[in-house]
Design a protein around this motif. Structure first.
Motif, PDB file in Angstrom:
ATOM      1  N   MET A   1       0.838  -1.200   0.000  1.00 32.52           N
ATOM      2  CA  MET A   1       0.000   0.000   0.000  1.00 32.52           C
ATOM      3  C   MET A   1       0.869   1.243   0.000  1.00 32.52           C
ATOM      4  O   MET A   1       1.731   1.410   0.866  1.00 32.52           O
ATOM      5  N   LYS A   2       0.671   2.115  -0.983  1.00 31.68           N
ATOM      6  CA  LYS A   2       1.390   3.381  -1.033  1.00 31.68           C
ATOM      7  C   LYS A   2       0.574   4.435  -0.301  1.00 31.68           C
ATOM      8  O   LYS A   2      -0.626   4.594  -0.546  1.00 31.68           O
ATOM      9  N   LEU A   3       1.214   5.159   0.611  1.00 29.89           N
ATOM     10  CA  LEU A   3       0.524   6.167   1.413  1.00 29.89           C
ATOM     11  C   LEU A   3       1.073   7.560   1.105  1.00 29.89           C
ATOM     12  O   LEU A   3       2.280   7.784   1.152  1.00 29.89           O
ATOM     13  N   ILE A   4       0.166   8.479   0.788  1.00 24.52           N
ATOM     14  CA  ILE A   4       0.514   9.881   0.568  1.00 24.52           C
ATOM     15  C   ILE A   4      -0.127  10.680   1.693  1.00 24.52           C
ATOM     16  O   ILE A   4      -1.351  10.736   1.816  1.00 24.52           O
ATOM     17  N   LYS A   5       0.702  11.299   2.542  1.00 22.06           N
ATOM     18  CA  LYS A   5       0.197  12.053   3.688  1.00 22.06           C
ATOM     19  C   LYS A   5       0.262  13.545   3.395  1.00 22.06           C
ATOM     20  O   LYS A   5       1.305  14.068   3.025  1.00 22.06           O
ATOM     21  N   LEU A   6      -0.869  14.211   3.569  1.00 24.19           N
ATOM     22  CA  LEU A   6      -0.959  15.647   3.331  1.00 24.19           C
ATOM     23  C   LEU A   6      -1.319  16.352   4.634  1.00 24.19           C
ATOM     24  O   LEU A   6      -1.967  15.775   5.506  1.00 24.19           O
TER      25      LEU A   6
ATOM     26  N   ASN B   1     -21.451  -3.076  -4.949  1.00 26.27           N
ATOM     27  CA  ASN B   1     -20.628  -4.115  -4.320  1.00 26.27           C
ATOM     28  C   ASN B   1     -19.452  -3.506  -3.554  1.00 26.27           C
ATOM     29  O   ASN B   1     -19.062  -4.007  -2.493  1.00 26.27           O
ATOM     30  N   LEU B   2     -18.887  -2.430  -4.106  1.00 30.95           N
ATOM     31  CA  LEU B   2     -17.751  -1.795  -3.433  1.00 30.95           C
ATOM     32  C   LEU B   2     -18.193  -1.100  -2.151  1.00 30.95           C
ATOM     33  O   LEU B   2     -17.460  -1.091  -1.158  1.00 30.95           O
ATOM     34  N   SER B   3     -19.392  -0.529  -2.150  1.00 28.75           N
ATOM     35  CA  SER B   3     -19.936   0.063  -0.916  1.00 28.75           C
ATOM     36  C   SER B   3     -20.032  -0.979   0.186  1.00 28.75           C
ATOM     37  O   SER B   3     -19.710  -0.708   1.358  1.00 28.75           O
ATOM     38  N   ILE B   4     -20.486  -2.174  -0.183  1.00 33.39           N
ATOM     39  CA  ILE B   4     -20.608  -3.257   0.793  1.00 33.39           C
ATOM     40  C   ILE B   4     -19.238  -3.618   1.359  1.00 33.39           C
ATOM     41  O   ILE B   4     -19.054  -3.733   2.580  1.00 33.39           O
ATOM     42  N   ILE B   5     -18.275  -3.787   0.480  1.00 29.98           N
ATOM     43  CA  ILE B   5     -16.925  -4.164   0.905  1.00 29.98           C
ATOM     44  C   ILE B   5     -16.327  -3.129   1.851  1.00 29.98           C
ATOM     45  O   ILE B   5     -15.798  -3.461   2.915  1.00 29.98           O
ATOM     46  N   VAL B   6     -16.420  -1.862   1.472  1.00 37.06           N
ATOM     47  CA  VAL B   6     -15.803  -0.804   2.285  1.00 37.06           C
ATOM     48  C   VAL B   6     -16.517  -0.660   3.626  1.00 37.06           C
ATOM     49  O   VAL B   6     -15.874  -0.550   4.682  1.00 37.06           O
ATOM     50  N   SER B   7     -17.848  -0.666   3.604  1.00 31.20           N
ATOM     51  CA  SER B   7     -18.602  -0.548   4.859  1.00 31.20           C
ATOM     52  C   SER B   7     -18.231  -1.663   5.832  1.00 31.20           C
ATOM     53  O   SER B   7     -17.990  -1.416   7.027  1.00 31.20           O
ATOM     54  N   LEU B   8     -18.188  -2.895   5.324  1.00 27.42           N
ATOM     55  CA  LEU B   8     -17.852  -4.028   6.192  1.00 27.42           C
ATOM     56  C   LEU B   8     -16.403  -3.958   6.667  1.00 27.42           C
ATOM     57  O   LEU B   8     -16.110  -4.332   7.812  1.00 27.42           O
ATOM     58  N   ALA B   9     -15.507  -3.478   5.818  1.00 24.44           N
ATOM     59  CA  ALA B   9     -14.101  -3.349   6.217  1.00 24.44           C
ATOM     60  C   ALA B   9     -13.964  -2.369   7.380  1.00 24.44           C
ATOM     61  O   ALA B   9     -13.198  -2.609   8.335  1.00 24.44           O
TER      62      ALA B   9
ATOM     63  N   ILE C   1     -10.136  -4.032   3.097  1.00 25.91           N
ATOM     64  CA  ILE C   1     -10.749  -3.799   1.787  1.00 25.91           C
ATOM     65  C   ILE C   1     -10.115  -4.717   0.751  1.00 25.91           C
ATOM     66  O   ILE C   1     -10.805  -5.374  -0.043  1.00 25.91           O
ATOM     67  N   GLU C   2      -8.794  -4.771   0.761  1.00 21.74           N
ATOM     68  CA  GLU C   2      -8.066  -5.593  -0.205  1.00 21.74           C
ATOM     69  C   GLU C   2      -8.413  -7.078  -0.035  1.00 21.74           C
ATOM     70  O   GLU C   2      -8.644  -7.791  -1.014  1.00 21.74           O
TER      71      GLU C   2
END
Length: 246
Positions: A1-6, A73-81, A169-170
């Motif tokens: 995972m690449k992280l960009i912090k602002l 489907n992505l909403s389901i995945i993210v919500s559950l994650a 999520i992944e």
């Protein structure tokens, strides 16, 4: 995972979308910010967050959605994650207020905004925005909101949360093909106020402003909420057509 912090940005979703349009980013690239000046919620609502106290993040998701009919489907995945991550931190009484607000008891602690872009080659690239109230404790102007700190009485290391959530999520994306039915069941079982009579406001242009009673029965394959009405019929509404009153 690449992280960009602002430090500060108008919108992490807008920043990540712009970056993804300019270069080929790694899947699950994450952008976080300490402060967001133009945070967005569903239907253009503003997401307010006390600077430095909460999690503001966006994650790029590619090579998962290939059809507009599948975007929920992505909403389901993210919500559950998110729910699973918070359970691992001993946050109790968690639920998902359709389509993807994160609740504890009857207080909102997080919101998800997914923006999809259809590429010229037919791919759908998604930017998943998440705002999560972590260490903020003053909600005088937001009576329906709370945070992990208020709920648990302790302070959290918010910098570890993007890793925990993105990892889940992944994992769920990788196992979607074999576990999609299970994830749909988990999502339904996590729905806020499902199965109990409650008031709604009709936002449809032709009947806008009319309140009605109904019982949440589930969610359609494309993400519309199914509500049992007083005449025993079941109607489906999208996010722009109905508001839950609680």
């Amino acid at each position: 995972m690449k992280l960009i912090k602002l430090d500060a940005i108008d919108s992490t979703n807008d920043f990540l979308k712009a970056l993804a349009s300019q270069e080929e980013l790694d899947n699950f690239t994450v952008v976080t910010a300490e402060n967001q000046t133009k945070g967005k919620g569903q239907m253009g609502a503003k997401w307010k967050s006390e600077s430095g106290k909460n999690l503001i993040m966006s994650v790029l998701v590619k090579d998962f959605l290939f059809d507009n009919e599948q975007v929920f489907n992505l909403s389901i995945i993210v919500s559950l994650a998110v729910i699973e991550t918070l359970k691992s931190l001993d946050i109790s009484n968690l639920s998902i207020k359709w389509p993807n607000d994160i609740m504890s008891y009857n207080k909102k602690i997080g919101g998800i905004l997914i923006e999809n872009t259809l590429k010229s080659d037919g791919r759908i690239v998604s930017v998943v925005g998440l705002g999560l109230n972590v260490n903020q404790t003053n909600f005088d102007e937001l009576p329906n909101a709370s945070s992990l700190a208020v709920l648990s009485g302790k302070t959290f290391d918010k910098d570890i949360l993007p890793f925990l959530i993105t990892e889940r999520i992944e994992q769920k994306i990788q196992s979607w093909q074999t576990n999609s039915a299970v994830f749909w069941d988990e999502y339904f079982n996590s729905l806020f106020r499902k199965g109990v009579p409650m008031p709604f406001k009709n936002l449809h242009p032709e009947t806008s402003g009319q309140n009605f009673m109904g019982i949440i029965q589930g969610v359609s394959p494309v993400g519309k909420i199914r509500i049992l009405l007083e005449d025993d019929s079941v109607s489906e509404f999208d996010i722009k057509e109905v508001q839950m009153l609680y």
